[in-house]
Motif scaffolding. Structure first.
Motif, PDB file in Angstrom:
ATOM      1  N   MET A 109       0.841  -1.201   0.000  1.00  0.00           N
ATOM      2  CA  MET A 109       0.000   0.000   0.000  1.00  0.00           C
ATOM      3  C   MET A 109       0.874   1.249   0.000  1.00  0.00           C
ATOM      4  O   MET A 109       1.936   1.283   0.629  1.00  0.00           O
ATOM      5  CB  MET A 109      -0.929   0.003   1.217  1.00  0.00           C
ATOM      6  CG  MET A 109      -1.857   1.199   1.302  1.00  0.00           C
ATOM      7  SD  MET A 109      -3.016   1.107   2.692  1.00  0.00           S
ATOM      8  CE  MET A 109      -4.079  -0.220   2.127  1.00  0.00           C
ATOM      9  N   ALA A 110       0.435   2.269  -0.721  1.00  0.00           N
ATOM     10  CA  ALA A 110       1.181   3.517  -0.787  1.00  0.00           C
ATOM     11  C   ALA A 110       1.319   4.146   0.595  1.00  0.00           C
ATOM     12  O   ALA A 110       0.455   3.985   1.462  1.00  0.00           O
ATOM     13  CB  ALA A 110       0.481   4.495  -1.739  1.00  0.00           C
ATOM     14  N   ASP A 111       2.415   4.855   0.790  1.00  0.00           N
ATOM     15  CA  ASP A 111       2.639   5.552   2.057  1.00  0.00           C
ATOM     16  C   ASP A 111       1.758   6.792   2.091  1.00  0.00           C
ATOM     17  O   ASP A 111       1.897   7.696   1.276  1.00  0.00           O
ATOM     18  CB  ASP A 111       4.118   5.937   2.165  1.00  0.00           C
ATOM     19  CG  ASP A 111       4.444   6.595   3.498  1.00  0.00           C
ATOM     20  OD1 ASP A 111       3.561   6.642   4.382  1.00  0.00           O
ATOM     21  OD2 ASP A 111       5.583   7.072   3.654  1.00  0.00           O
ATOM     22  N   LEU A 112       0.850   6.852   3.054  1.00  0.00           N
ATOM     23  CA  LEU A 112      -0.093   7.964   3.157  1.00  0.00           C
ATOM     24  C   LEU A 112       0.271   8.925   4.284  1.00  0.00           C
ATOM     25  O   LEU A 112      -0.515   9.824   4.604  1.00  0.00           O
ATOM     26  CB  LEU A 112      -1.514   7.421   3.375  1.00  0.00           C
ATOM     27  CG  LEU A 112      -2.048   6.507   2.262  1.00  0.00           C
ATOM     28  CD1 LEU A 112      -3.395   5.928   2.658  1.00  0.00           C
ATOM     29  CD2 LEU A 112      -2.150   7.258   0.941  1.00  0.00           C
ATOM     30  N   THR A 113       1.451   8.752   4.850  1.00  0.00           N
ATOM     31  CA  THR A 113       1.886   9.605   5.953  1.00  0.00           C
ATOM     32  C   THR A 113       1.820  11.079   5.552  1.00  0.00           C
ATOM     33  O   THR A 113       2.334  11.474   4.499  1.00  0.00           O
ATOM     34  CB  THR A 113       3.324   9.262   6.370  1.00  0.00           C
ATOM     35  OG1 THR A 113       3.379   7.880   6.739  1.00  0.00           O
ATOM     36  CG2 THR A 113       3.766  10.122   7.548  1.00  0.00           C
ATOM     37  N   GLY A 114       1.170  11.881   6.372  1.00  0.00           N
ATOM     38  CA  GLY A 114       1.090  13.314   6.117  1.00  0.00           C
ATOM     39  C   GLY A 114      -0.055  13.740   5.229  1.00  0.00           C
ATOM     40  O   GLY A 114      -0.323  14.942   5.109  1.00  0.00           O
ATOM     41  N   LYS A 115      -0.740  12.803   4.603  1.00  0.00           N
ATOM     42  CA  LYS A 115      -1.900  13.155   3.790  1.00  0.00           C
ATOM     43  C   LYS A 115      -3.021  13.680   4.686  1.00  0.00           C
ATOM     44  O   LYS A 115      -3.143  13.286   5.842  1.00  0.00           O
ATOM     45  CB  LYS A 115      -2.403  11.946   2.997  1.00  0.00           C
ATOM     46  CG  LYS A 115      -1.410  11.412   1.970  1.00  0.00           C
ATOM     47  CD  LYS A 115      -1.244  12.354   0.800  1.00  0.00           C
ATOM     48  CE  LYS A 115      -0.366  11.744  -0.279  1.00  0.00           C
ATOM     49  NZ  LYS A 115      -0.176  12.669  -1.422  1.00  0.00           N
ATOM     50  N   VAL A 116      -3.836  14.556   4.126  1.00  0.00           N
ATOM     51  CA  VAL A 116      -4.888  15.207   4.917  1.00  0.00           C
ATOM     52  C   VAL A 116      -6.252  14.730   4.449  1.00  0.00           C
ATOM     53  O   VAL A 116      -6.579  14.806   3.264  1.00  0.00           O
ATOM     54  CB  VAL A 116      -4.802  16.740   4.771  1.00  0.00           C
ATOM     55  CG1 VAL A 116      -5.955  17.413   5.523  1.00  0.00           C
ATOM     56  CG2 VAL A 116      -3.464  17.248   5.283  1.00  0.00           C
ATOM     57  N   ALA A 117      -7.037  14.244   5.416  1.00  0.00           N
ATOM     58  CA  ALA A 117      -8.380  13.753   5.106  1.00  0.00           C
ATOM     59  C   ALA A 117      -9.426  14.527   5.884  1.00  0.00           C
ATOM     60  O   ALA A 117      -9.262  14.790   7.083  1.00  0.00           O
ATOM     61  CB  ALA A 117      -8.490  12.273   5.438  1.00  0.00           C
ATOM     62  N   LEU A 118     -10.494  14.890   5.208  1.00  0.00           N
ATOM     63  CA  LEU A 118     -11.680  15.462   5.828  1.00  0.00           C
ATOM     64  C   LEU A 118     -12.749  14.378   5.837  1.00  0.00           C
ATOM     65  O   LEU A 118     -13.081  13.829   4.784  1.00  0.00           O
ATOM     66  CB  LEU A 118     -12.157  16.680   5.037  1.00  0.00           C
ATOM     67  CG  LEU A 118     -13.536  17.247   5.383  1.00  0.00           C
ATOM     68  CD1 LEU A 118     -13.618  17.680   6.840  1.00  0.00           C
ATOM     69  CD2 LEU A 118     -13.879  18.412   4.450  1.00  0.00           C
ATOM     70  N   ILE A 119     -13.272  14.058   7.022  1.00  0.00           N
ATOM     71  CA  ILE A 119     -14.246  12.981   7.164  1.00  0.00           C
ATOM     72  C   ILE A 119     -15.513  13.556   7.773  1.00  0.00           C
ATOM     73  O   ILE A 119     -15.533  13.943   8.942  1.00  0.00           O
ATOM     74  CB  ILE A 119     -13.704  11.855   8.065  1.00  0.00           C
ATOM     75  CG1 ILE A 119     -12.347  11.369   7.547  1.00  0.00           C
ATOM     76  CG2 ILE A 119     -14.700  10.701   8.135  1.00  0.00           C
ATOM     77  CD1 ILE A 119     -11.625  10.443   8.506  1.00  0.00           C
ATOM     78  N   THR A 120     -16.587  13.621   6.985  1.00  0.00           N
ATOM     79  CA  THR A 120     -17.863  14.065   7.554  1.00  0.00           C
ATOM     80  C   THR A 120     -18.512  12.874   8.250  1.00  0.00           C
ATOM     81  O   THR A 120     -18.398  11.738   7.795  1.00  0.00           O
ATOM     82  CB  THR A 120     -18.799  14.633   6.478  1.00  0.00           C
ATOM     83  OG1 THR A 120     -19.213  13.594   5.584  1.00  0.00           O
ATOM     84  CG2 THR A 120     -18.114  15.744   5.687  1.00  0.00           C
ATOM     85  N   GLY A 121     -19.183  13.152   9.368  1.00  0.00           N
ATOM     86  CA  GLY A 121     -19.652  12.050  10.193  1.00  0.00           C
ATOM     87  C   GLY A 121     -18.498  11.312  10.826  1.00  0.00           C
ATOM     88  O   GLY A 121     -18.589  10.123  11.126  1.00  0.00           O
ATOM     89  N   GLY A 122     -17.411  12.031  11.062  1.00  0.00           N
ATOM     90  CA  GLY A 122     -16.158  11.393  11.474  1.00  0.00           C
ATOM     91  C   GLY A 122     -16.057  11.030  12.930  1.00  0.00           C
ATOM     92  O   GLY A 122     -15.059  10.431  13.336  1.00  0.00           O
ATOM     93  N   GLY A 123     -17.053  11.382  13.743  1.00  0.00           N
ATOM     94  CA  GLY A 123     -16.960  11.110  15.168  1.00  0.00           C
ATOM     95  C   GLY A 123     -17.633   9.845  15.631  1.00  0.00           C
ATOM     96  O   GLY A 123     -17.428   9.406  16.767  1.00  0.00           O
ATOM     97  N   THR A 124     -18.450   9.241  14.775  1.00  0.00           N
ATOM     98  CA  THR A 124     -19.235   8.075  15.194  1.00  0.00           C
ATOM     99  C   THR A 124     -19.224   6.997  14.114  1.00  0.00           C
ATOM    100  O   THR A 124     -18.969   7.266  12.938  1.00  0.00           O
ATOM    101  CB  THR A 124     -20.702   8.464  15.470  1.00  0.00           C
ATOM    102  OG1 THR A 124     -21.279   9.010  14.273  1.00  0.00           O
ATOM    103  CG2 THR A 124     -20.804   9.486  16.590  1.00  0.00           C
ATOM    104  N   GLY A 125     -19.517   5.771  14.527  1.00  0.00           N
ATOM    105  CA  GLY A 125     -19.759   4.673  13.605  1.00  0.00           C
ATOM    106  C   GLY A 125     -18.660   4.444  12.586  1.00  0.00           C
ATOM    107  O   GLY A 125     -17.467   4.384  12.915  1.00  0.00           O
ATOM    108  N   ILE A 126     -19.062   4.308  11.333  1.00  0.00           N
ATOM    109  CA  ILE A 126     -18.121   4.014  10.259  1.00  0.00           C
ATOM    110  C   ILE A 126     -17.107   5.138  10.096  1.00  0.00           C
ATOM    111  O   ILE A 126     -15.912   4.888   9.907  1.00  0.00           O
ATOM    112  CB  ILE A 126     -18.883   3.770   8.944  1.00  0.00           C
ATOM    113  CG1 ILE A 126     -19.700   2.475   9.053  1.00  0.00           C
ATOM    114  CG2 ILE A 126     -17.930   3.700   7.752  1.00  0.00           C
ATOM    115  CD1 ILE A 126     -20.651   2.243   7.908  1.00  0.00           C
ATOM    116  N   GLY A 127     -17.563   6.383  10.185  1.00  0.00           N
ATOM    117  CA  GLY A 127     -16.646   7.512  10.061  1.00  0.00           C
ATOM    118  C   GLY A 127     -15.571   7.478  11.122  1.00  0.00           C
ATOM    119  O   GLY A 127     -14.394   7.777  10.853  1.00  0.00           O
ATOM    120  N   LYS A 128     -15.935   7.128  12.339  1.00  0.00           N
ATOM    121  CA  LYS A 128     -14.961   7.032  13.426  1.00  0.00           C
ATOM    122  C   LYS A 128     -13.930   5.950  13.127  1.00  0.00           C
ATOM    123  O   LYS A 128     -12.728   6.156  13.329  1.00  0.00           O
ATOM    124  CB  LYS A 128     -15.677   6.739  14.741  1.00  0.00           C
ATOM    125  CG  LYS A 128     -14.735   6.581  15.923  1.00  0.00           C
ATOM    126  CD  LYS A 128     -15.495   6.229  17.198  1.00  0.00           C
ATOM    127  CE  LYS A 128     -14.540   6.043  18.369  1.00  0.00           C
ATOM    128  NZ  LYS A 128     -15.257   5.627  19.594  1.00  0.00           N
TER     129      LYS A 128
END
Length: 270
Positions: free
Chosen positions: A1-20
């Motif tokens: 798998m590619a190295d994703l270190t330092g990449k920035v992700a925005l996750i909506t619904g990121g605090g619960t369930g699948i997003g978490k």
């Protein structure tokens, strides 16, 4: 798998369930994560048996637990100005945006004669309009950075299969898939990938609601949940947040996979 270190992700619904689950996986891979959520439902329809969904509070708690490289943002994905501000806040905090995981979603369960306009507007507003607004903002930012990036919209097997009492929810999830495939072709030459993740049955608060709604007379929520798994999932077991994080991490690292709707559902859909 590619190295994703330092990449920035925005996750909506990121605090619960699948997003978490996805946020925790990304952060563990060395990515920086902005977790968006909303506490109070903006529409007229209740969600999860009440108006207070606790999304932002959960995102804030998770960001504090994860520590450095994680931030919580309060945003309503049905409001264009708030979506733009959410995207800008991510860039202001971390300098860029490489990945959008659009996981904000709501549901109600009612037979068609009891389905009200408020239910339709709320579910289509968050699930379909929210997809449009978040994707539009993400693509604009990715283009401003010179192109490249990944978008994963969390749909559902309900976007592939019809489900009684979920006509509005199914409509919203089918819409997400059609939107994502179309957008993928539109931005393909810019190095931006767009895919859908279609979970099966994951034991989140959404399935707490559905277990109550689908329970037969005298049946407990636990029994109704187990019956749903036995009825719909050929493998006979529910899926997990970790399963969803596995597929999402794969998609983020797969530059030539785009315009697809991947079901992680134990064999439930074709």
């Amino acid at each position: 798998m590619a190295d994703l270190t330092g990449k920035v992700a925005l996750i909506t619904g990121g605090g619960t369930g699948i997003g978490k689950g996805i946020a925790e996986r990304f952060h563990g891979m060395g990515m920086k994560v902005a977790l968006a959520g909303l506490d109070q439902a903006s529409g007229a329809a209740n969600q999860y048996f009440g108006r207070n969904m606790g999304g932002y509070t959960a995102a804030r708690d998770l960001a504090e637990t994860l520590g450095e490289g994680a931030v919580a943002i309060e945003a309503d994905v049905t409001d264009a100005a708030q979506v733009e501000a959410m995207t800008a806040a991510t860039v202001e905090t971390f300098g860029r945006l490489d990945v959008l995981v659009n996981g904000a979603g709501v549901i109600t369960a009612k037979p068609i004669q009891e389905l009200e306009e408020a239910d339709w507007d709320s579910v289509l507003g968050v699930n379909a309009k929210g997809t449009f607004l978040t994707n539009r903002a993400a693509v604009a930012q990715m283009r401003a950075q010179g192109g490249g990036g990944c978008i994963v919209n969390i749909s559902s097997i309900a976007g592939k299969l019809g489900v009684p009492f979920l006509t509005h929810y199914c409509a919203s999830k089918w819409a997400m898939i059609g939107f994502s495939i179309s957008l993928a072709k539109e931005v393909a030459k810019e190095g931006i990938t767009v895919n859908c993740l279609c979970p099966g049955i994951v034991g989140t608060q959404m399935w707490t609601l559905l277990s109550k709604a689908f329970a037969q007379p005298g049946e407990s929520e636990e029994v109704a949940y187990a019956r749903s798994i036995e009825t719909f999932i050929p493998q006979g077991v529910p899926q997990t947040e970790g399963d969803m994080a596995d597929m999402t991490a794969f998609l983020v690292a797969a530059p030539h996979v785009t315009g697809q709707a991947f079901a992680v559902d134990g064999g439930a859909s074709h």
